[in-house]
Design a protein around this motif. Structure first.
Motif, PDB file in Angstrom:
ATOM      1  N   TYR A   8       0.380  -2.513  -6.971  1.00  0.00           N
ATOM      2  CA  TYR A   8      -0.604  -1.468  -6.685  1.00  0.00           C
ATOM      3  C   TYR A   8      -1.378  -1.085  -7.946  1.00  0.00           C
ATOM      4  CZ  TYR A   8       1.950  -0.717  -2.273  1.00  0.00           C
ATOM      5  OH  TYR A   8       2.547  -0.870  -1.055  1.00  0.00           O
ATOM      6  N   VAL A   9      -0.643  -0.884  -9.060  1.00  0.00           N
ATOM      7  CA  VAL A   9      -1.291  -0.492 -10.327  1.00  0.00           C
ATOM      8  C   VAL A   9      -2.277  -1.565 -10.774  1.00  0.00           C
ATOM      9  CG1 VAL A   9      -0.902  -0.070 -12.791  1.00  0.00           C
ATOM     10  CG2 VAL A   9       0.602   0.989 -11.100  1.00  0.00           C
ATOM     11  N   ILE A  10      -1.868  -2.824 -10.713  1.00  0.00           N
ATOM     12  CA  ILE A  10      -2.726  -3.923 -11.158  1.00  0.00           C
ATOM     13  C   ILE A  10      -3.967  -4.023 -10.282  1.00  0.00           C
ATOM     14  CG2 ILE A  10      -2.880  -6.436 -11.405  1.00  0.00           C
ATOM     15  CD1 ILE A  10       0.112  -6.398 -12.135  1.00  0.00           C
ATOM     16  N   GLY A  61     -10.897  -0.973  -9.739  1.00  0.00           N
ATOM     17  CA  GLY A  61     -11.467   0.315 -10.130  1.00  0.00           C
ATOM     18  C   GLY A  61     -11.648   1.256  -8.960  1.00  0.00           C
ATOM     19  N   SER A  62     -10.912   1.006  -7.882  1.00  0.00           N
ATOM     20  CA  SER A  62     -11.104   1.796  -6.667  1.00  0.00           C
ATOM     21  C   SER A  62      -9.822   1.808  -5.838  1.00  0.00           C
ATOM     22  CB  SER A  62     -12.258   1.216  -5.838  1.00  0.00           C
ATOM     23  OG  SER A  62     -12.262   1.728  -4.526  1.00  0.00           O
ATOM     24  N   PHE A  63      -9.395   3.014  -5.418  1.00  0.00           N
ATOM     25  CA  PHE A  63      -8.236   3.123  -4.541  1.00  0.00           C
ATOM     26  C   PHE A  63      -8.555   2.527  -3.170  1.00  0.00           C
ATOM     27  CE2 PHE A  63      -6.466   5.798  -7.714  1.00  0.00           C
ATOM     28  CZ  PHE A  63      -5.114   5.960  -7.430  1.00  0.00           C
ATOM     29  N   ARG A 120      -7.693  -1.943   0.733  1.00  0.00           N
ATOM     30  CA  ARG A 120      -8.158  -3.008   1.618  1.00  0.00           C
ATOM     31  C   ARG A 120      -7.617  -4.374   1.171  1.00  0.00           C
ATOM     32  NH1 ARG A 120     -12.910   0.271   1.702  1.00  0.00           N
ATOM     33  NH2 ARG A 120     -13.803  -0.857  -0.085  1.00  0.00           N
ATOM     34  N   ASN A 121      -7.641  -4.613  -0.126  1.00  0.00           N
ATOM     35  CA  ASN A 121      -7.149  -5.897  -0.637  1.00  0.00           C
ATOM     36  C   ASN A 121      -5.649  -6.069  -0.418  1.00  0.00           C
ATOM     37  OD1 ASN A 121      -9.763  -6.273  -1.491  1.00  0.00           O
ATOM     38  ND2 ASN A 121      -9.330  -6.019  -3.677  1.00  0.00           N
ATOM     39  N   LEU A 122      -4.926  -4.924  -0.440  1.00  0.00           N
ATOM     40  CA  LEU A 122      -3.469  -4.966  -0.293  1.00  0.00           C
ATOM     41  C   LEU A 122      -3.019  -4.828   1.160  1.00  0.00           C
ATOM     42  CD1 LEU A 122      -2.683  -2.627  -3.321  1.00  0.00           C
ATOM     43  CD2 LEU A 122      -2.077  -5.051  -3.189  1.00  0.00           C
ATOM     44  N   PHE A 123      -3.992  -4.609   2.058  1.00  0.00           N
ATOM     45  CA  PHE A 123      -3.716  -4.457   3.489  1.00  0.00           C
ATOM     46  C   PHE A 123      -2.768  -3.289   3.771  1.00  0.00           C
ATOM     47  CE2 PHE A 123      -4.678  -8.965   2.776  1.00  0.00           C
ATOM     48  CZ  PHE A 123      -5.769  -9.124   3.635  1.00  0.00           C
ATOM     49  N   GLN A 172      -5.166   3.705   2.550  1.00  0.00           N
ATOM     50  CA  GLN A 172      -5.429   4.396   1.286  1.00  0.00           C
ATOM     51  C   GLN A 172      -4.493   5.574   1.071  1.00  0.00           C
ATOM     52  OE1 GLN A 172      -9.534   5.194   0.343  1.00  0.00           O
ATOM     53  NE2 GLN A 172      -9.004   6.799  -1.120  1.00  0.00           N
ATOM     54  N   PRO A 173      -4.181   6.384   2.104  1.00  0.00           N
ATOM     55  CA  PRO A 173      -3.233   7.493   1.882  1.00  0.00           C
ATOM     56  C   PRO A 173      -1.870   6.997   1.409  1.00  0.00           C
ATOM     57  CG  PRO A 173      -4.466   7.849   3.889  1.00  0.00           C
ATOM     58  CD  PRO A 173      -4.816   6.469   3.437  1.00  0.00           C
ATOM     59  N   ASN A 174      -1.388   5.891   1.989  1.00  0.00           N
ATOM     60  CA  ASN A 174      -0.101   5.354   1.550  1.00  0.00           C
ATOM     61  C   ASN A 174      -0.162   4.856   0.111  1.00  0.00           C
ATOM     62  OD1 ASN A 174       1.151   5.887   3.960  1.00  0.00           O
ATOM     63  ND2 ASN A 174       0.905   3.811   4.782  1.00  0.00           N
ATOM     64  N   LEU A 175      -1.284   4.234  -0.260  1.00  0.00           N
ATOM     65  CA  LEU A 175      -1.457   3.755  -1.635  1.00  0.00           C
ATOM     66  C   LEU A 175      -1.493   4.926  -2.603  1.00  0.00           C
ATOM     67  CD1 LEU A 175      -2.022   1.512  -3.698  1.00  0.00           C
ATOM     68  CD2 LEU A 175      -4.448   1.699  -3.127  1.00  0.00           C
ATOM     69  N   SER A 176      -2.270   5.953  -2.279  1.00  0.00           N
ATOM     70  CA  SER A 176      -2.373   7.128  -3.146  1.00  0.00           C
ATOM     71  C   SER A 176      -1.022   7.826  -3.283  1.00  0.00           C
ATOM     72  CB  SER A 176      -3.405   8.109  -2.583  1.00  0.00           C
ATOM     73  OG  SER A 176      -4.693   7.519  -2.549  1.00  0.00           O
ATOM     74  N   SER A 177      -0.279   7.911  -2.175  1.00  0.00           N
ATOM     75  CA  SER A 177       1.029   8.555  -2.203  1.00  0.00           C
ATOM     76  C   SER A 177       1.997   7.789  -3.093  1.00  0.00           C
ATOM     77  CB  SER A 177       1.586   8.658  -0.778  1.00  0.00           C
ATOM     78  OG  SER A 177       2.894   9.178  -0.793  1.00  0.00           O
ATOM     79  N   SER A 178       1.958   6.456  -3.001  1.00  0.00           N
ATOM     80  CA  SER A 178       2.866   5.638  -3.809  1.00  0.00           C
ATOM     81  C   SER A 178       2.549   5.778  -5.299  1.00  0.00           C
ATOM     82  CB  SER A 178       2.753   4.183  -3.380  1.00  0.00           C
ATOM     83  OG  SER A 178       3.647   3.377  -4.115  1.00  0.00           O
ATOM     84  N   ILE A 179       1.262   5.785  -5.642  1.00  0.00           N
ATOM     85  CA  ILE A 179       0.881   5.943  -7.055  1.00  0.00           C
ATOM     86  C   ILE A 179       1.252   7.335  -7.566  1.00  0.00           C
ATOM     87  CG2 ILE A 179      -1.079   6.058  -8.649  1.00  0.00           C
ATOM     88  CD1 ILE A 179      -0.287   3.230  -7.880  1.00  0.00           C
ATOM     89  N   LYS A 180       1.092   8.351  -6.726  1.00  0.00           N
ATOM     90  CA  LYS A 180       1.467   9.707  -7.131  1.00  0.00           C
ATOM     91  C   LYS A 180       2.954   9.797  -7.420  1.00  0.00           C
ATOM     92  CE  LYS A 180       1.156  14.542  -5.739  1.00  0.00           C
ATOM     93  NZ  LYS A 180       0.723  15.503  -4.696  1.00  0.00           N
ATOM     94  N   LYS A 181       3.771   9.158  -6.573  1.00  0.00           N
ATOM     95  CA  LYS A 181       5.223   9.156  -6.807  1.00  0.00           C
ATOM     96  C   LYS A 181       5.558   8.418  -8.108  1.00  0.00           C
ATOM     97  CE  LYS A 181       6.543   9.397  -1.923  1.00  0.00           C
ATOM     98  NZ  LYS A 181       7.158   8.671  -0.779  1.00  0.00           N
ATOM     99  N   LEU A 182       4.826   7.334  -8.374  1.00  0.00           N
ATOM    100  CA  LEU A 182       5.059   6.596  -9.613  1.00  0.00           C
ATOM    101  C   LEU A 182       4.689   7.442 -10.823  1.00  0.00           C
ATOM    102  CD1 LEU A 182       5.790   4.028 -11.140  1.00  0.00           C
ATOM    103  CD2 LEU A 182       3.468   3.180 -10.714  1.00  0.00           C
TER     104      LEU A 182
END
Length: 304
Positions: free
Chosen positions: A8-10, A16-18, A23-26, A29-39
């Motif tokens: 996710y970080v990479i 340069g965009s959440f 979209r690239n990670l399928f 966006q809320p799940n991606l943002s939540s995971s980065i926040k936990k990290l």
């Protein structure tokens, strides 16, 4: 930290965009943002600055990204090993260099000693220090060989420390002139004053457009004083120009120990050059040298 968070970080750093990363990670966006926040909570610092223009890495985030890239690369290597049904080659040697002409004389004797064994060997030359540092930090090479002009050694060491890369000095060598039979200096035996170079065309190894601090005429302060200046990134072309024209090449070497590709070129010391070059080697701190890497390195040190 989970392996998926590394991806996710990479992905966010590269896009340069959440939203685009999601979209690239399928994933959403809320799940991606939540995971980065936990990290970020687990790491104790903010990784990305969220702005209307996109996601920007913080200084701490840039440091984390380097480690994430290393981990991902090693995971990919492990996956290749696991999925391969072939025997893993017994020997692997990956060497990088930075504007180092003499390295071309090292591989053949070492490789000859291992002809009976499976051997994968990679030798890559770089003309830009930042690019080489990224590759070594990502564990793409066993070690790298460098030649750095004395005014820039301190800043180079600081850059390596920042990326947890060990720096090992081998020796300081002088900058010398290389001339061929078409040069009026070919029969010269005494050291040359630098002003002798000014009326000649100079040949240097490397690419000044990428990083002028590692171009010898620039380091010596004569780039605007000489009659002309030719940059090449081929050792073969470097010596061919010196041998077949009246141009003067500049290299860092001990005249007594330098291995020249032809008897039709000779090395002359410079009597008043204020700059020398530190020959050195670097490797990622946490990765030990293999036996063949150590042997290659010892051969290079003996050549120097």
């Amino acid at each position: 930290m989970k392996l998926e968070q590394i991806s996710y970080v990479i992905e966010i750093a590269e896009t340069g965009s959440f939203s685009q990363a999601a979209r690239n990670l399928f994933i959403s966006q809320p799940n991606l943002s939540s995971s980065i926040k936990k990290l970020e909570e687990a790491m104790g610092f903010e990784i990305f600055k969220r702005k209307s223009s996109g996601a920007i890495l913080t200084p701490e985030g840039r440091e984390l990204l380097i480690h994430c890239q290393i981990i991902r690369q090693e995971c990919l290597c492990l996956q290749k090993i696991r999925s391969s049904n072939e025997k893993i080659p017994g020997l692997l040697l990956r060497v990088a260099s930075l504007n180092t002409l003499q390295i071309s004389s090292v591989p053949v004797p070492v490789i000859k000693r291992y002809q009976g064994s499976p051997l994968n060997f990679v030798l890559t030359n770089y003309t830009d220090l930042d690019t080489l540092v990224r590759q070594v930090a990502a564990c793409r090479f066993d070690f790298a060989l460098l030649g750095i002009a004395s005014p820039y050694v301190r800043s180079a060491k600081a850059l390596f420390r920042k990326h947890d890369i060990e720096y090992h000095s081998i020796k300081q060598v002088p900058i010398c002139a290389v001339v061929g039979p078409r040069s009026p200096l070919f029969r010269q035996t005494n050291p040359l004053p630098m002003e002798t170079l000014f009326s000649h065309t100079i040949v240097s190894y490397g690419d000044i457009s990428e990083d002028p601090s590692y171009c010898l005429p620039f380091s010596m302060g004569i780039e605007n004083k000489v009659h002309g200046h030719i940059h090449v990134n081929s050792s073969q072309l470097f010596f061919q120009l010196v041998q077949e024209t009246a141009s003067i090449g500049l290299i860092a070497a001990n005249p007594e120990a330098a291995c020249l590709p032809s008897e039709q070129v000779c090395i002359l010391k410079l009597s008043d050059c204020p700059v020398d070059v530190e020959l050195s080697w670097v490797k990622l701190r946490r990765v030990p040298l293999s036996s063949i890497a150590s042997e290659f390195l010892d051969s290079y040190k003996n050549l120097c």
